[in-house]
Design a protein around this motif. Structure first.
Motif, PDB file in Angstrom:
ATOM      1  N   THR A   1     -23.176   5.626 -14.424  1.00 33.64           N
ATOM      2  CA  THR A   1     -23.057   7.494 -13.827  1.00 33.64           C
ATOM      3  C   THR A   1     -23.754   7.900 -13.129  1.00 33.64           C
ATOM      4  OG1 THR A   1     -22.518   9.812 -14.514  1.00 33.64           O
ATOM      5  CG2 THR A   1     -24.434   9.017 -15.731  1.00 33.64           C
ATOM      6  N   ASN A   2     -23.170   8.705 -12.218  1.00 33.65           N
ATOM      7  CA  ASN A   2     -24.404   9.658 -10.743  1.00 33.65           C
ATOM      8  C   ASN A   2     -23.718  10.570 -11.136  1.00 33.65           C
ATOM      9  OD1 ASN A   2     -20.955  10.367 -10.241  1.00 33.65           O
ATOM     10  ND2 ASN A   2     -21.389   9.850  -8.551  1.00 33.65           N
ATOM     11  N   LYS A   3     -23.813  11.523 -12.071  1.00 36.67           N
ATOM     12  CA  LYS A   3     -23.572  12.418 -12.861  1.00 36.67           C
ATOM     13  C   LYS A   3     -25.154  13.187 -13.482  1.00 36.67           C
ATOM     14  CE  LYS A   3     -19.210  12.959 -14.619  1.00 36.67           C
ATOM     15  NZ  LYS A   3     -18.421  12.949 -15.874  1.00 36.67           N
ATOM     16  N   GLN A   4     -25.280  14.469 -12.761  1.00 35.07           N
ATOM     17  CA  GLN A   4     -27.178  14.745 -13.466  1.00 35.07           C
ATOM     18  C   GLN A   4     -27.001  15.381 -14.405  1.00 35.07           C
ATOM     19  OE1 GLN A   4     -29.923  14.137 -11.510  1.00 35.07           O
ATOM     20  NE2 GLN A   4     -28.561  12.949  -9.694  1.00 35.07           N
ATOM     21  N   ARG A   5     -27.742  15.385 -15.517  1.00 38.82           N
ATOM     22  CA  ARG A   5     -28.066  15.293 -17.520  1.00 38.82           C
ATOM     23  C   ARG A   5     -29.167  16.587 -16.710  1.00 38.82           C
ATOM     24  NH1 ARG A   5     -26.662  12.278 -20.987  1.00 38.82           N
ATOM     25  NH2 ARG A   5     -26.233  10.318 -20.161  1.00 38.82           N
ATOM     26  N   LEU A   6     -28.940  17.831 -17.555  1.00 32.44           N
ATOM     27  CA  LEU A   6     -28.840  19.484 -17.526  1.00 32.44           C
ATOM     28  C   LEU A   6     -29.011  19.403 -19.235  1.00 32.44           C
ATOM     29  CD1 LEU A   6     -30.929  21.835 -16.501  1.00 32.44           C
ATOM     30  CD2 LEU A   6     -27.843  22.532 -16.482  1.00 32.44           C
TER      31      LEU A   6
ATOM     32  N   PRO B   1     -13.413  23.064  -5.558  1.00 34.93           N
ATOM     33  CA  PRO B   1     -13.331  22.721  -6.930  1.00 34.93           C
ATOM     34  C   PRO B   1     -13.955  21.273  -6.618  1.00 34.93           C
ATOM     35  CG  PRO B   1     -11.125  23.128  -6.706  1.00 34.93           C
ATOM     36  CD  PRO B   1     -11.690  23.261  -4.724  1.00 34.93           C
ATOM     37  N   VAL B   2     -14.472  20.623  -7.910  1.00 36.57           N
ATOM     38  CA  VAL B   2     -15.122  19.419  -7.547  1.00 36.57           C
ATOM     39  C   VAL B   2     -14.128  18.594  -8.454  1.00 36.57           C
ATOM     40  CG1 VAL B   2     -16.987  18.316  -8.866  1.00 36.57           C
ATOM     41  CG2 VAL B   2     -17.558  20.329  -7.503  1.00 36.57           C
ATOM     42  N   LYS B   3     -14.195  17.897  -7.953  1.00 41.23           N
ATOM     43  CA  LYS B   3     -13.365  16.541  -8.552  1.00 41.23           C
ATOM     44  C   LYS B   3     -14.283  15.952  -9.439  1.00 41.23           C
ATOM     45  CE  LYS B   3     -10.229  12.720  -7.855  1.00 41.23           C
ATOM     46  NZ  LYS B   3      -9.366  11.400  -7.748  1.00 41.23           N
ATOM     47  N   LEU B   4     -13.217  15.746 -10.702  1.00 42.40           N
ATOM     48  CA  LEU B   4     -13.954  15.620 -11.904  1.00 42.40           C
ATOM     49  C   LEU B   4     -13.728  14.157 -12.362  1.00 42.40           C
ATOM     50  CD1 LEU B   4     -14.091  18.739 -14.425  1.00 42.40           C
ATOM     51  CD2 LEU B   4     -16.089  17.897 -12.494  1.00 42.40           C
ATOM     52  N   ALA B   5     -14.961  13.186 -12.425  1.00 37.87           N
ATOM     53  CA  ALA B   5     -13.387  11.760 -11.912  1.00 37.87           C
ATOM     54  C   ALA B   5     -13.169  11.923 -13.510  1.00 37.87           C
ATOM     55  CB  ALA B   5     -14.764  11.173 -12.475  1.00 37.87           C
TER      56      ALA B   5
END
Length: 92
Positions: A13-18, A62-66
């Protein structure tokens, strides 16, 4: 007999974790909102954060959520409900 370890599969994934530390009241409210919307907790938090940032102007589009997250599994019957159903099914 020893059980063999189950390999875990990590999806790229290219998503960041928090990691967040939330007060119980905030967590419960977010969880209730996610349940009503049939979303995962993480997906609901992402949507809430995006809506907030759009409202404050810190996010301009808005962010396009995959993926909108996996739908939550419907809650199954409890063991007492299953026992009640079984007793009703066995009555003549």
């Amino acid at each position: 007999m020893n059980a063999l370890p189950v390999p875990t599969v990590s999806m790229p994934t290219n998503k960041q974790r928090l990691t967040l530390n939330l007060p119980p009241e905030l967590y419960e409210a977010l969880e209730a909102c996610a349940t009503r919307a049939n979303r995962t907790l993480a997906n609901q938090a992402t949507i809430a954060l995006e809506e907030f940032l759009l409202k404050t102007g810190d996010l301009t589009a808005p962010v396009k959520l995959a993926l909108q997250g996996r739908p939550r599994k419907k809650a199954g019957k409890t063991s007492s409900e299953n026992a009640k159903q079984a007793s009703e099914d066995s009555e003549p």
